[in-house]
Design a protein around this motif. Structure first.
Motif, mmCIF file in Angstrom:
data_model
loop_
_atom_site.group_PDB
_atom_site.id
_atom_site.type_symbol
_atom_site.label_atom_id
_atom_site.label_comp_id
_atom_site.label_asym_id
_atom_site.label_seq_id
_atom_site.Cartn_x
_atom_site.Cartn_y
_atom_site.Cartn_z
ATOM 1 N N UNK A 60 -7.960 12.794 -2.850
ATOM 2 C CA UNK A 60 -7.015 13.201 -1.721
ATOM 3 C C UNK A 60 -7.649 12.163 -0.299
ATOM 4 N N UNK A 61 -6.897 11.186 0.067
ATOM 5 C CA UNK A 61 -7.772 10.189 0.777
ATOM 6 C C UNK A 61 -7.809 10.335 2.093
ATOM 7 N N UNK A 62 -7.141 11.392 2.694
ATOM 8 C CA UNK A 62 -6.833 11.409 4.172
ATOM 9 C C UNK A 62 -8.213 11.945 4.999
ATOM 10 N N UNK A 63 -8.489 11.411 6.083
ATOM 11 C CA UNK A 63 -9.574 11.879 6.767
ATOM 12 C C UNK A 63 -9.142 11.780 8.180
ATOM 13 N N UNK A 64 -9.324 12.695 9.130
ATOM 14 C CA UNK A 64 -9.052 12.630 10.520
ATOM 15 C C UNK A 64 -9.847 11.566 11.372
ATOM 16 N N UNK A 77 -6.233 9.318 9.451
ATOM 17 C CA UNK A 77 -5.093 9.685 10.249
ATOM 18 C C UNK A 77 -5.193 11.068 10.701
ATOM 19 N N UNK A 78 -4.467 11.508 11.676
ATOM 20 C CA UNK A 78 -4.247 12.829 12.129
ATOM 21 C C UNK A 78 -3.033 13.356 11.869
ATOM 22 N N UNK A 81 1.532 15.703 8.626
ATOM 23 C CA UNK A 81 2.777 15.584 8.035
ATOM 24 C C UNK A 81 2.802 14.540 6.678
ATOM 25 N N UNK A 82 1.688 13.942 6.600
ATOM 26 C CA UNK A 82 1.593 13.262 5.313
ATOM 27 C C UNK A 82 1.276 13.933 4.105
ATOM 28 N N UNK A 83 0.610 15.155 4.424
ATOM 29 C CA UNK A 83 0.125 15.806 3.164
ATOM 30 C C UNK A 83 1.306 16.080 2.061
ATOM 31 N N UNK A 116 -11.158 13.310 2.442
ATOM 32 C CA UNK A 116 -11.608 14.773 2.932
ATOM 33 C C UNK A 116 -10.462 15.738 2.101
ATOM 34 N N UNK A 117 -10.769 16.377 1.115
ATOM 35 C CA UNK A 117 -9.924 17.310 0.406
ATOM 36 C C UNK A 117 -9.313 18.312 1.570
#
Length: 456
Positions: A60-64, A77-78, A81-83, A116-117
């Motif tokens: 789960x690749x996204x981090x704020x 990214x913040x 809506x990409x989730x 960041x899961x």
């Protein structure tokens, strides 16, 4: 201490961390194909699914925000809506694997990593895991785990995943010194770690892990020891205590939030490890593998004692599965006979799935030699010993390997008998160097450019 310093100077060289063998730079991509990956995966799945189950790693690749010490594949990214599109993509990938494998997968392990899961909402994580489990059976003895960020893990995250069968959570702590935290762009007070650790215990998690890092910019020995002492107040069941891999020539600006001169040098890093290890042992932890410690009550320690510890792209695990499928962008899968990595760019990952293709873009088919050496390296990494008393564990280059290890034996790092190699207590910090002696790919072709972090 002088002898330790001389050993550090002697053996502190660039080297792999051996989450796989062959290591990724030595994957033979020309001989690899998606069809070859599918065939080896189906072979391994048919051999082992019903007897031992499979493991799933979900990236789960996204981090704020960007942590500048991190070497993982992430997208900052913040935009939450990409989730939902990402979860739908992962479930599509899982469907493609289920169609390929035909028989119902028996899931023994799930690990959510990142990124960041806990960037994802509890509702979306629930949707993801329910979608995975709807096409699978769960093994009677299973372990589901995830990585939680102390700053954004909520009680709702912990409860939702607990209700889905998760019993282990790992929190990235790194260091509690504020100056160090600012340098690595990871501000998280002790109170945040304390809160999420207590929540996990109250909910019923049976294994809580903290990640501590030494060798970070501006970090002193006192910082490391104070962080360990603060960690003792929370007494997590297991700990990863590892060296910061400073590889800005690979990771680019992501590791340039500070100067090279701000990073502790070899002698200081080794002292941080040695003194930190003494503190951990004094606090009741036991060393169970490279950079890992656990309380005697933890399943990881029990697996180490029983010789059942395993190591793969998820790190150390308390049990082995022959098949590990990686889902999500950049994830790496392991069929035992082959490795395969997914597309590393999100757009490419989505595009391949839109064509109903498993989004693998590179990999490696293991030769018989690879399989033998892999077993020796796994033995060393997981049990600090290996043997060659069976014909299948011998390879023609073994005498040369043992000859190369003679100097390490003279330095007290290992002991060699007629058919066994045992790493000594003094040699445990140098286990990567010992594994390098077995690494025939590394011997045959040294990298032209520096691609590995230092071993110490």
């Amino acid at each position: 201490m002088q002898q330790v310093k001389s050993l550090i100077q002697k053996y502190n060289v660039p080297g792999p961390r051996y989450t796989s063998y062959p290591t990724v730079p030595y994957w033979d991509e020309p001989s690899f194909s998606l069809e070859a990956w599918k065939q080896t995966l189906k072979r391994s799945f048919d051999e082992s699914n019903r007897s031992e189950g499979i493991s799933l790693y979900i990236h789960l690749p996204f981090c704020e925000s960007l942590c500048t010490f991190c070497g993982c594949h992430k997208k900052v990214t913040k935009k939450h809506e990409m989730e939902q599109p990402y979860i739908q993509a992962v479930l599509k990938e899982w469907l493609l694997y289920c169609q390929l494998l035909e028989d119902t997968p028996v899931i023994k392990e799930i690990h959510l990593g990142g990124g960041t899961p806990t960037f994802f909402s509890p509702e979306h994580l629930t949707q993801l895991i329910q979608g995975i489990l709807s096409k699978a059976e769960v093994a009677p003895q299973h372990e589901f785990s995830f990585e939680g960020h102390p700053n954004n893990t909520t009680r709702e995250h912990l409860q939702a995943l607990y209700d889905l069968g998760f019993r282990r959570v790992s929190y990235g702590v790194q260091d509690y010194n504020e100056r160090v935290q600012k340098a690595i762009h990871r501000i998280q007070p002790y109170e945040n770690v304390e809160r999420v650790t207590q929540w996990a215990r109250e909910i019923g998690y049976t294994s809580i892990s903290h990640d501590l890092v030494f060798g970070l910019p501006f970090q002193s020995l006192d910082d490391v020891l104070q962080t360990i002492d603060q960690t003792k107040r929370l007494m997590p069941d297991r700990l990863a205590f590892y060296s910061y891999a400073h590889v800005p020539w690979i990771k680019g600006n992501g590791q340039r939030g500070f100067k090279d001169a701000d990073v502790p040098k070899d002698d200081m890093k080794r002292q941080c490890y040695e003194e930190g290890k003494k503190h951990l042992l004094a606090h009741g932890y036991h060393e169970i593998g490279m950079d890992h410690f656990a309380l005697p009550s933890d399943a990881m320690h029990q697996a180490f004692q029983q010789g059942a510890l395993h190591r793969n792209f998820m790190g150390y695990t308390a049990s082995k599965t022959q098949v590990m499928i990686g889902l999500g962008v950049s994830s790496i899968s392991d069929s035992w006979y082959s490795f395969a990595q997914n597309e590393k760019q999100l757009e490419d990952y989505y595009a391949r799935l839109a064509l109903d293709e498993i989004p693998v873009y590179r990999g490696h088919i293991l030769s018989n030699e690879d399989l033998i050496i892999r077993k020796h390296i796994l033995n060393l990494m997981c049990g600090f010993e290996t043997s060659w008393n069976e014909p299948a564990s011998h390879f023609p280059e073994l005498p040369q390997v043992l000859e190369q290890l003679t100097e390490m034996q003279q330095d007290g790092l290992l002991e060699i008998s007629a058919d066994t190699l045992q790493v000594t207590e003094q040699g445990k910090p140098f286990v990567r160097n010992i594994c390098m002696a077995f690494d025939l790919h590394l011997k045959r072709k040294m990298p032209e450019n520096r691609i590995f972090s230092m071993t110490i």
